[in-house]
Scaffold this motif. Structure first.
Motif, PDB file in Angstrom:
ATOM      1  N   ASN A   1       0.847  -1.207   0.000  1.00 53.57           N
ATOM      2  CA  ASN A   1       0.000   0.000   0.000  1.00 53.57           C
ATOM      3  C   ASN A   1       0.876   1.249   0.000  1.00 53.57           C
ATOM      4  O   ASN A   1       0.726   2.137   0.812  1.00 53.57           O
ATOM      5  CB  ASN A   1      -0.961   0.007   1.202  1.00 53.57           C
ATOM      6  N   GLY A   2       1.810   1.285  -0.950  1.00 52.05           N
ATOM      7  CA  GLY A   2       2.764   2.392  -1.032  1.00 52.05           C
ATOM      8  C   GLY A   2       4.176   1.829  -1.089  1.00 52.05           C
ATOM      9  O   GLY A   2       4.398   0.667  -0.711  1.00 52.05           O
ATOM     10  N   ILE A   3       5.093   2.648  -1.562  1.00 56.08           N
ATOM     11  CA  ILE A   3       6.491   2.221  -1.603  1.00 56.08           C
ATOM     12  C   ILE A   3       7.032   2.393  -0.185  1.00 56.08           C
ATOM     13  O   ILE A   3       6.984   3.505   0.371  1.00 56.08           O
ATOM     14  CB  ILE A   3       7.294   3.083  -2.609  1.00 56.08           C
ATOM     15  N   LEU A   4       7.496   1.308   0.398  1.00 58.70           N
ATOM     16  CA  LEU A   4       7.920   1.367   1.803  1.00 58.70           C
ATOM     17  C   LEU A   4       9.273   2.065   1.924  1.00 58.70           C
ATOM     18  O   LEU A   4      10.217   1.736   1.204  1.00 58.70           O
ATOM     19  CB  LEU A   4       7.996  -0.046   2.388  1.00 58.70           C
ATOM     20  N   VAL A   5       9.331   3.031   2.833  1.00 60.50           N
ATOM     21  CA  VAL A   5      10.580   3.753   3.072  1.00 60.50           C
ATOM     22  C   VAL A   5      10.844   3.829   4.575  1.00 60.50           C
ATOM     23  O   VAL A   5       9.939   3.608   5.384  1.00 60.50           O
ATOM     24  CB  VAL A   5      10.524   5.192   2.490  1.00 60.50           C
ATOM     25  N   ASP A   6      12.091   4.177   4.918  1.00 63.89           N
ATOM     26  CA  ASP A   6      12.432   4.314   6.335  1.00 63.89           C
ATOM     27  C   ASP A   6      12.208   5.763   6.788  1.00 63.89           C
ATOM     28  O   ASP A   6      11.697   6.587   6.014  1.00 63.89           O
ATOM     29  CB  ASP A   6      13.869   3.825   6.595  1.00 63.89           C
ATOM     30  N   ALA A   7      12.636   6.074   7.979  1.00 66.17           N
ATOM     31  CA  ALA A   7      12.375   7.414   8.538  1.00 66.17           C
ATOM     32  C   ALA A   7      13.028   8.514   7.706  1.00 66.17           C
ATOM     33  O   ALA A   7      12.588   9.664   7.727  1.00 66.17           O
ATOM     34  CB  ALA A   7      12.878   7.472   9.978  1.00 66.17           C
TER      35      ALA A   7
END
Ligand SMILES: Cc1cc2nc3c(=O)[nH]c(=O)nc-3n(C[C@H](O)[C@H](O)[C@H](O)COP(=O)(O)OP(=O)(O)OC[C@H]3O[C@@H](n4cnc5c(N)ncnc54)[C@H](O)[C@@H]3O)c2cc1C
Length: 409
Positions: A256-262
């Motif tokens: 549900n979206g491109i997963l990214v870190d902080a």
């Protein structure tokens, strides 16, 4: 340090990333690639002043066309990236052009969610995401007396308000029992229901659409119960789906979206994702979230530009959003999902009030109706140390007008 940055998606997030890179002193090559034929433009007016005709196409542009050449930002428009080879750090465009990158920014945004019921493919059924979509609705609205809007979220309701201004009779169909239920508290849903009804909108809450009927054009909208509704024009606003196709095909982590870190870095350290397409951790949220707002697109673009010039930071900007419907400006600050306490200040009947949301005794969000000062105070407060219920009266007290203010001619 990176020398070549390629940005996929030339809209709020992508266009701002290019500008922020230059503003931050990045001297390398920047290439902005867009699937749409236009330079970055503002989407919010598409359902508001652009739809009513109060604003023209020129006013939509995010920046003047000459800005890109002046800043040495190469733009490749109407030519989507069709392939991403992460091992080669290369993207391939539909035209066959290839671009090598040191850092890639995915700002691919979102696409509208489509109806799937029988008749969904008939003509006369419109969606709104791009300028071309808005032009098509404006054109169709000229000859339409009866408009049916499917979806009582922000987009559907803004479209309803804009088309009512144009004189059409408008029916809004919402499957949930209240308007904008995903993001608004019950007080605000009730306020907006009354607002639309007061402007003559026929509101059908808790009504699912089962089919669109017609020979070639959608002429009737069939609901779960009751008579079908006649329509000259159907506009659908039932949400969006993040555009993750490119990321997914290259094996990046997507959910549900491109997963990214902080720091907004994707599951490949050379790639960032920002804007509507990205799902990220945020200090004000429990798990990873995706936000669909101009604020988020802009602030994430700035965050990534800083990371690329060697000043990475954890993304923590206070979320904010607005919606214009008739004479009402709604402004939202913070994240009020999961709030367990609300206070209303101001005067609902006079259409000037704010709803303060608290969770565990701390302020988490403020939704303001025609109270811009509350909104600005909320944004400032939410960016600082925690605000307890006891602090609210001082924070949101009505300030007397400055002496002499407003008296000068
Ligand atoms: C009608 C409307 C009204 C809105 N009103 C408000 C409002 O009042 N307030 C608010 O805060 N927000 C509002 N929004 C939301 C806001 O516009 C979005 O949050 C914002 O546009 C997100 O920016 P983005 O750059 O992440 O994505 P997008 O604007 O969706 O842009 C993504 C771009 O990437 C392009 N793209 C996708 N895949 C590729 C590819 N493979 N190659 C090249 N290009 C690609 C797309 O064509 C698109 O141009 C509104 C949106 C709409 C549609």
């Amino acid at each position: 340090l990176a020398e070549r940055v390629v940005i996929v998606g030339a809209s709020h997030a992508g266009g701002t990333a290019a500008a922020e890179l230059r503003a931050a002193g990045f001297a390398g090559a920047i290439t902005l690639v867009g699937a749409e034929p236009d330079l970055p433009y503002h989407r919010p007016p598409l359902s508001k002043a652009y739809l009513t005709g109060e604003k023209g196409a020129d006013s939509l542009m995010l920046r003047a066309p000459r800005f890109y050449a002046e800043q040495g930002i190469a733009t490749l428009l109407g030519d989507p990236v069709t392939r991403l080879s992460r091992d080669m750090r290369r993207v391939v465009l539909g035209s066959g052009v290839t671009l090598d990158y040191d850092r890639l920014i995915l700002a691919t945004g979102a696409a509208v969610r489509r109806l799937t019921c029988p008749g969904a493919g008939l003509s006369g059924v419109h969606y709104l995401r791009s300028r071309a979509d808005a032009d098509a609705i404006r054109h169709a609205a000229r000859a339409a007396r009866r408009v049916v809007v499917i979806g009582g979220g922000f987009i559907g309701l803004e479209i309803a308000a804009s088309l009512r201004k144009g004189g059409a009779s408008v029916t809004v169909i919402e499957a949930a029992p209240r308007l904008m239920a995903r993001v608004l508290s019950p007080e605000l849903s009730a306020f907006f229901a009354k607002l639309h009804q007061g402007h003559g909108v026929d509101l059908r809450l808790g009504s699912g659409v089962t089919a669109l009927l017609g020979a070639t054009r959608a002429e009737l909208v069939q609901l779960v119960e009751g008579e079908p509704i006649a329509a000259d024009l159907v506009v659908v606003g039932i949400g969006i789906v993040p555009d993750t196709a490119l990321a997914e095909s290259s094996g990046l982590a997507v959910d549900n979206g491109i997963l990214v870190d902080a720091g907004l870095v994707a599951s490949d350290p050379a790639i960032f994702a920002i804007g509507d397409a990205a799902r990220f951790p945020h200090p004000m949220a429990q798990g990873p979230i995706r936000l669909e707002s101009v604020q988020n697109a802009h602030d994430q673009a700035r965050c990534v530009a800083h990371a690329i010039i060697g000043k990475p930071e954890a993304y923590a900007a206070v979320p904010w959003f607005w919606s214009d419907q008739y004479e009402v400006k709604l402004q939202m600050a913070g994240l009020s999902a999961g709030a367990d306490e609300t206070h209303v200040i101001g005067d609902i009947a006079a259409q000037r009030f704010s709803v303060l949301h608290l969770k565990g005794g701390q302020l988490v969000g403020v939704d303001s109706v025609n109270r811009p000062a509350d909104h600005m105070r909320a944004r400032k407060a939410l960016a600082g140390p925690p605000v307890a219920a006891a602090d609210l009266p001082t924070l949101f007290a009505e300030r007397p007008a400055r002496e002499g203010a407003g008296l000068r001619a």
